[in-house]
Scaffold this motif. Structure first.
Motif, short mmCIF file in Angstrom:
data_model
loop_
_atom_site.label_atom_id
_atom_site.label_comp_id
_atom_site.label_asym_id
_atom_site.label_seq_id
_atom_site.Cartn_x
_atom_site.Cartn_y
_atom_site.Cartn_z
N GLY A 276 34.41 16.84 34.00
CA GLY A 276 33.91 16.74 35.35
C GLY A 276 33.65 18.09 36.01
N VAL A 277 34.22 19.16 35.45
CA VAL A 277 33.99 20.49 36.00
C VAL A 277 32.59 20.96 35.61
CG1 VAL A 277 34.68 22.92 35.94
CG2 VAL A 277 36.43 21.12 36.03
N GLN A 278 31.76 21.25 36.60
CA GLN A 278 30.38 21.67 36.35
C GLN A 278 30.25 23.18 36.16
OE1 GLN A 278 27.97 19.24 36.06
NE2 GLN A 278 29.73 17.87 36.32
N LYS A 279 31.09 23.93 36.88
CA LYS A 279 30.98 25.39 36.86
C LYS A 279 32.30 25.98 37.32
CE LYS A 279 28.19 29.05 39.06
NZ LYS A 279 27.12 29.31 40.06
N VAL A 280 32.63 27.17 36.81
CA VAL A 280 33.84 27.88 37.24
C VAL A 280 33.43 29.22 37.83
CG1 VAL A 280 36.06 28.85 36.56
CG2 VAL A 280 35.22 26.77 35.45
N VAL A 281 33.87 29.49 39.05
CA VAL A 281 33.58 30.76 39.71
C VAL A 281 34.89 31.52 39.87
CG1 VAL A 281 32.71 31.88 41.79
CG2 VAL A 281 31.62 29.79 40.95
N ARG A 282 34.96 32.70 39.27
CA ARG A 282 36.17 33.54 39.32
C ARG A 282 36.10 34.50 40.50
NH1 ARG A 282 37.88 35.62 33.54
NH2 ARG A 282 37.73 37.56 34.70
N LEU A 283 37.08 34.39 41.39
CA LEU A 283 37.18 35.29 42.54
C LEU A 283 38.54 35.98 42.51
CD1 LEU A 283 35.65 32.95 45.28
CD2 LEU A 283 34.50 34.78 44.03
N PHE A 284 38.89 36.49 41.35
CA PHE A 284 40.22 37.05 41.16
C PHE A 284 40.33 38.50 41.63
CE2 PHE A 284 40.22 33.99 37.43
CZ PHE A 284 41.10 33.10 38.03
N GLU A 285 41.54 38.86 41.99
CA GLU A 285 41.92 40.25 42.18
C GLU A 285 42.70 40.62 40.91
OE1 GLU A 285 44.97 42.82 44.96
OE2 GLU A 285 43.93 41.11 45.85
N ILE A 286 42.09 41.42 40.04
CA ILE A 286 42.70 41.71 38.74
C ILE A 286 43.75 42.81 38.89
CG2 ILE A 286 42.28 42.51 36.38
CD1 ILE A 286 41.18 39.73 36.97
N ILE A 287 44.94 42.53 38.33
CA ILE A 287 46.03 43.51 38.30
C ILE A 287 46.38 43.80 36.85
CG2 ILE A 287 46.95 42.78 40.53
CD1 ILE A 287 49.08 41.18 39.05
N THR A 288 47.11 44.88 36.62
CA THR A 288 47.50 45.24 35.26
C THR A 288 48.77 44.49 34.86
OG1 THR A 288 48.92 47.07 35.97
CG2 THR A 288 46.56 47.55 35.65
N GLU A 289 49.06 44.50 33.56
CA GLU A 289 50.29 43.87 33.08
C GLU A 289 51.52 44.58 33.66
OE1 GLU A 289 50.63 41.16 31.43
OE2 GLU A 289 48.60 40.76 30.67
N THR A 290 51.40 45.88 33.87
CA THR A 290 52.51 46.64 34.47
C THR A 290 52.73 46.19 35.91
OG1 THR A 290 52.04 48.58 33.09
CG2 THR A 290 53.34 48.93 35.10
N GLU A 291 51.65 46.02 36.65
CA GLU A 291 51.78 45.54 38.04
C GLU A 291 52.37 44.14 38.07
OE1 GLU A 291 48.16 47.70 40.49
OE2 GLU A 291 47.64 46.18 38.99
#
Length: 209
Positions: A183-198
């Protein structure tokens, strides 16, 4: 002793409940949910940012109501001061006016305006979106390699928007899981990317013995 930010949170949530009760028939929706103690503790935003996001959503609702009136159906969701605007309005001028209204809200860092110029979605469409949101959240809970509370999920006409402070690994995994849901038509990513250390620094530290 009650901390000042706890008092502010209680007052803000009380205002949210009152606004929701008074505007039950209004076609405007605030994307933020009530913040429980456990969720607030595991949310990767600071407690101050969480309170600020709730305030942004409330103020955005009021500003949009002023410019839109009863025209259209618009939702706002704020995460770390990034505001996602979704829904439908009858004219391009309304779409622009909605964005300008949100821009005037204090502390807004950025805006993603995905409002469509079209008729309001049907009840069946809205119900389907709510079901998809629930499925996505449940899938994240079941995934052992993700922290479900790190994500905010918004669905509009089959498009799923994912927000949160996550690593690239988590972002990729969450996107893959969401795309696999029927049922999912589209995925929009609005992420704030952090590092693995953070991310490691954000994890709760074990209590001292």
């Amino acid at each position: 002793m009650t901390r000042p930010h706890s008092l502010r949170l209680a007052a803000l949530l009380g205002a949210l409940a009152l606004t929701t009760a008074l505007g039950a028939c209004a076609p405007l929706i605030v994307g933020g949910a009530m913040i429980g103690g456990t969720m607030m503790a595991t949310d990767r935003r600071t407690s101050g940012a969480q309170i600020e996001d709730q305030a942004i959503e409330l103020k955005s609702l009021n500003r949009i109501r002023d410019v839109l009136g009863e025209r259209g159906r618009v939702s706002t969701t704020s995460y770390n001061r990034m505001v996602l605007i979704t829904g439908a309005v009858p004219a391009e001028a309304d779409k622009a006016a909605v964005e300008q209204a949100v821009q005037r809200v204090e502390n807004v860092r950025s805006i993603v305006n995905d409002v469509e110029v079209m008729g309001s979605p049907s009840f069946a469409s809205q119900s389907n979106d709510a079901i998809l949101t629930s499925k996505v959240k449940a899938t994240f809970v079941d995934a052992r390699d993700l922290s479900a509370n790190a994500f905010k999920v918004v669905t509009e006409r089959g498009t799923v928007y994912l927000m949160g402070r996550v690593t690239e690994r988590e972002a990729t995994r969450a996107t893959e899981l969401t795309r696999g849901i029927s049922g999912v038509q589209k995925v929009v990513r609005l992420f704030e990317i952090i590092t693995e250390t953070e991310l490691a620094e954000l994890q709760p530290r074990p209590a001292a013995k």
